[in-house]
Write a protein that holds these residues in place. Structure first.
Motif, short mmCIF file in Angstrom:
data_model
loop_
_atom_site.label_atom_id
_atom_site.label_comp_id
_atom_site.label_asym_id
_atom_site.label_seq_id
_atom_site.Cartn_x
_atom_site.Cartn_y
_atom_site.Cartn_z
N GLY A 37 0.86 -1.05 -0.02
CA GLY A 37 0.15 0.04 0.20
C GLY A 37 0.79 1.19 0.01
O GLY A 37 0.39 2.24 -0.66
N MET A 38 2.10 1.33 0.91
CA MET A 38 2.91 2.34 0.82
C MET A 38 3.47 2.64 -0.53
O MET A 38 3.63 3.76 -1.08
N LEU A 39 3.89 1.54 -1.17
CA LEU A 39 4.57 1.36 -2.46
C LEU A 39 3.52 2.20 -3.42
O LEU A 39 3.98 3.26 -4.28
N LEU A 40 2.36 1.83 -3.48
CA LEU A 40 1.17 2.41 -4.40
C LEU A 40 0.98 3.80 -4.35
O LEU A 40 1.24 4.70 -5.36
N VAL A 41 1.17 4.28 -3.02
CA VAL A 41 1.13 5.74 -2.83
C VAL A 41 2.34 6.39 -3.34
O VAL A 41 2.34 7.60 -3.74
N GLY A 42 3.27 5.72 -3.18
CA GLY A 42 4.74 6.38 -3.63
C GLY A 42 4.57 6.48 -5.21
O GLY A 42 5.00 7.45 -5.54
N ASN A 43 4.04 5.67 -5.77
CA ASN A 43 3.96 5.53 -7.34
C ASN A 43 3.10 6.66 -7.56
O ASN A 43 3.51 7.55 -8.65
N VAL A 44 1.94 7.01 -6.75
CA VAL A 44 1.30 8.19 -7.35
C VAL A 44 1.92 9.43 -7.04
O VAL A 44 1.75 10.25 -7.85
N PRO A 50 -1.89 -1.42 -8.99
CA PRO A 50 -2.65 -0.97 -9.78
C PRO A 50 -2.20 0.74 -9.85
O PRO A 50 -3.08 1.41 -10.31
N ALA A 51 -1.20 1.08 -9.22
CA ALA A 51 -0.84 2.30 -9.25
C ALA A 51 0.03 2.89 -10.30
O ALA A 51 0.83 3.93 -10.40
N ARG A 52 0.68 1.83 -10.98
CA ARG A 52 1.59 1.98 -12.11
C ARG A 52 1.58 3.62 -13.01
O ARG A 52 2.83 4.03 -13.10
N ASN A 53 0.58 3.56 -13.48
CA ASN A 53 0.42 4.87 -14.16
C ASN A 53 -0.86 6.00 -13.33
O ASN A 53 -1.32 6.79 -14.04
N SER A 54 -1.07 5.70 -12.36
CA SER A 54 -2.04 6.54 -11.58
C SER A 54 -1.60 7.88 -10.95
O SER A 54 -0.45 7.73 -10.61
N LEU A 55 -2.49 8.61 -10.99
CA LEU A 55 -2.24 10.04 -10.54
C LEU A 55 -3.27 10.44 -9.18
O LEU A 55 -3.08 11.35 -8.53
N GLN A 77 -6.19 6.36 -13.22
CA GLN A 77 -5.19 6.97 -14.08
C GLN A 77 -5.58 7.62 -15.37
O GLN A 77 -6.81 7.51 -15.65
N PRO A 78 -4.91 8.71 -15.82
CA PRO A 78 -5.51 9.54 -17.06
C PRO A 78 -5.13 8.70 -18.29
O PRO A 78 -4.50 7.55 -18.22
N VAL A 117 3.08 10.34 -17.77
CA VAL A 117 3.08 9.32 -16.88
C VAL A 117 3.29 7.94 -17.61
O VAL A 117 3.64 6.91 -16.71
N TYR A 118 3.16 7.93 -18.81
CA TYR A 118 3.30 6.59 -19.53
C TYR A 118 4.65 6.20 -19.95
O TYR A 118 4.86 5.09 -20.48
N SER A 119 5.36 7.28 -20.12
CA SER A 119 6.75 7.17 -20.75
C SER A 119 7.55 6.13 -19.72
O SER A 119 7.47 5.90 -18.62
#
Length: 143
Positions: A29-36, A96-101, A130-131, A139-141
């Motif tokens: 969960g913390m890693l996902l927040v970091g991704n965002v 699911p945060a790979r490209n999430s904002l 995600q956008p 974000v996708y690059s």
């Protein structure tokens, strides 16, 4: 190699944000927040056009993180959280945060969209959005 410009204070700031927003959801969960957070610094689109560094991302107003308004956020970062922050700053991405904002904690099921952004999935109590690549290509690059 880092995917965003940062210094040691930025790493600790991100670590504190990750803990304050998702400590109850564990390491993932913390890693996902970091991704965002990292995605918002990289985004250069939508609500994040002027978010060019960690400080601006964490304290963005309006649209920032609720945790930055709580006392728990201001406690010193622990080494375990600093290590997690370094992972996402280095470009590690997690579904699911790979490209999430955006993410939020709904009272029920995740909506398919939130402010016209597509749901990418749920982890424990948070839904991620995600956008489109057309609206926010940075974000996708790849790194």
């Amino acid at each position: 190699m880092a995917v965003i410009s940062h210094n040691e204070a930025d790493v600790k700031l991100l670590a504190r944000l990750m803990r304050a927003e998702a400590e109850g959801e564990g390491t993932q969960g913390m890693l996902l927040v970091g991704n965002v957070g990292v995605n918002r610094v990289r985004a250069e689109c939508l609500d994040f056009k002027n978010i060019s560094n960690m400080n601006k991302m964490v304290f963005q107003n309006p649209g920032g993180f609720e945790a930055s308004q709580k006392g728990y956020f201001y406690q010193r970062a622990r080494q375990s959280e600093i290590d997690l922050a370094r992972k996402v700053i280095k470009g590690n991405r997690y579904h699911p945060a790979r490209n999430s904002l955006w993410f939020f904690k709904p009272s029920g099921a995740c909506p398919s969209q939130w402010y016209n952004q597509n749901n990418t999935g749920r982890f424990k109590s948070h839904c991620f959005f995600q956008p489109t690549q057309e609206n926010c290509p940075s974000v996708y690059s790849t790194y």
